[in-house]
Design an enzyme around this catalytic site. Structure first.
Site, PDB file in Angstrom:
ATOM      1  N   ASP A 124      -3.885  -5.254  -2.619  1.00  0.00           N
ATOM      2  CA  ASP A 124      -2.885  -4.273  -1.547  1.00  0.00           C
ATOM      3  C   ASP A 124      -3.993  -3.399  -1.329  1.00  0.00           C
ATOM      4  O   ASP A 124      -5.327  -3.104  -2.288  1.00  0.00           O
ATOM      5  CB  ASP A 124      -1.681  -3.646  -2.311  1.00  0.00           C
ATOM      6  CG  ASP A 124      -1.418  -2.186  -1.444  1.00  0.00           C
ATOM      7  OD1 ASP A 124      -0.369  -1.972  -0.136  1.00  0.00           O
ATOM      8  OD2 ASP A 124      -1.467  -1.105  -1.797  1.00  0.00           O
ATOM      9  N   ASP A 171      -3.603   0.721   0.916  1.00  0.00           N
ATOM     10  CA  ASP A 171      -3.673   1.537   0.899  1.00  0.00           C
ATOM     11  C   ASP A 171      -2.982   2.594  -0.770  1.00  0.00           C
ATOM     12  O   ASP A 171      -1.852   1.796  -1.555  1.00  0.00           O
ATOM     13  CB  ASP A 171      -2.333   2.197   1.611  1.00  0.00           C
ATOM     14  CG  ASP A 171      -2.589   2.141   3.266  1.00  0.00           C
ATOM     15  OD1 ASP A 171      -1.659   2.457   3.679  1.00  0.00           O
ATOM     16  OD2 ASP A 171      -3.823   2.497   3.461  1.00  0.00           O
TER      17      ASP A 171
END
Ligand code: PEQ
Ligand code: MG
EC number: 3.1.3.41
Length: 298
Positions: free
Chosen positions: A26, A28
């Site tokens: 991932d 952010d």
């Protein structure tokens, strides 16, 4: 309910490096907050590449296309290649073209930003709305004539959201039962460089409420997002680990895809959600404070 294995010593990190050939990340909250890189991330990604690991980036942030995300990686000094990057804007475009098979004469009304428009364009899908300045003007219901060729509304994070955009999207969806309602992702918040801010899920919520209808979500944890990765990246689920900061998107995405999961605490999920009475039913396989901790595996 089983508890996650909390990593702490070098041998545990080294064991993960041996056990997994493909590392999905991932963005952010794992790699960065907004445009502020999390310390240690560059070293860890370099360590993985040095050990011939496959690296894949899977982000729900639909404000950038894969190409413009490559620009962000370059600007932050993080090695990444466009074909390693998968965003929810891309997943939404692929969903419309390949899964929903939106007819070629149909258009999409966009609530979202340039990245979503770029991915729709790349998929050969015509769109209106989005960053069009006309959509920021006050809504005049008396003069608004819905385009009969709009076959879908796609809603992503839109920092220039307006009542006019909501009214147009609502009209398309409420007057045409065949109009598809798609959300790029449903993150309630996202970790900016200056703290939490409302995410794409908070942008589509007013439409859900007004319509009494839920959208099809194409970002994590949706299967279509992993299908987009599978279509481009050859990996063995048993030797793949998903690294994320949010339980109900990243970790759920990994578990649903049959992947191992590593939660980091540098983003959305906090300690209280994985330990004690308030712990979530979504349990990662591993937990560590930061991705940077993997430097111990060197
Ligand atoms: C939070 C999410 O991005 P991700 O964490 O999936 O990179 C988003 O920006 O909506
Ligand atoms: Mg995140």
């Amino acid at each position: 309910m089983t508890a996650p294995a909390r990593l702490s010593i070098a041998s545990e990190y080294a064991a993960l490096l041996v056990q997994f050939d493909t590392w999905m990340f991932d963005c952010d909250g794992v790699l960065w907050h907004g445009d502020r890189l999390i310390p240690g991330v560059i070293e860890v990604l370099a360590l993985l590449r040095k050990n011939d690991k496959k690296v894949v980036f899977v982000t729900n942030n639909a404000t950038k296309s894969r190409r413009s995300y490559k620009g962000k990686f370059d600007a932050l000094g993080v090695e990444a290649h466009v074909d390693e990057i998968f965003g929810s804007a891309y997943a939404a475009a692929v969903y419309l073209s390949s899964v929903a098979q939106l007819p070629k004469d149909k258009k999409v009304y966009v609530i979202g930003q340039a990245g979503l428009e770029e991915e729709l364009h790349e998929e050969g899908i015509a769109f209106l709305g989005g960053t069009d300045p006309a959509d920021a003007l006050p809504f005049d219901a008396a003069s608004f004539t819905p385009d009969p060729n709009v076959g879908a509304v796609v809603c992503g994070l839109d920092t220039a959201i307006s009542y006019a955009k909501y009214s147009k999207a609502f009209t398309y969806l409420s007057t045409n039962p065949d109009c598809l309602f798609v959300a790029t992702n449903e993150d309630s918040t996202y970790p900016s460089a200056h703290g939490l801010l409302p995410g794409a899920g908070a942008i589509s919520a007013p439409l859900r409420y007004a319509l009494g209808r839920d959208p099809v979500c194409t970002g994590k944890p949706a299967k279509v997002m992993l299908d987009c990765v599978k279509a481009k990246v050859n990996y063995d689920p048993k030797r793949t680990i998903m690294v994320g900061d949010r339980l109900n998107t990243d970790i759920l995405f990994g578990k649903a895809g049959g992947l191992a999961t590593l939660l980091v605490l540098t983003g959305i999920t906090q300690e209280a959600e994985i330990n004690g009475p308030g712990a979530s039913h979504i349990v990662p396989d591993y937990v560590t404070q930061s991705l940077a901790d993997l430097r111990a595996a060197a």
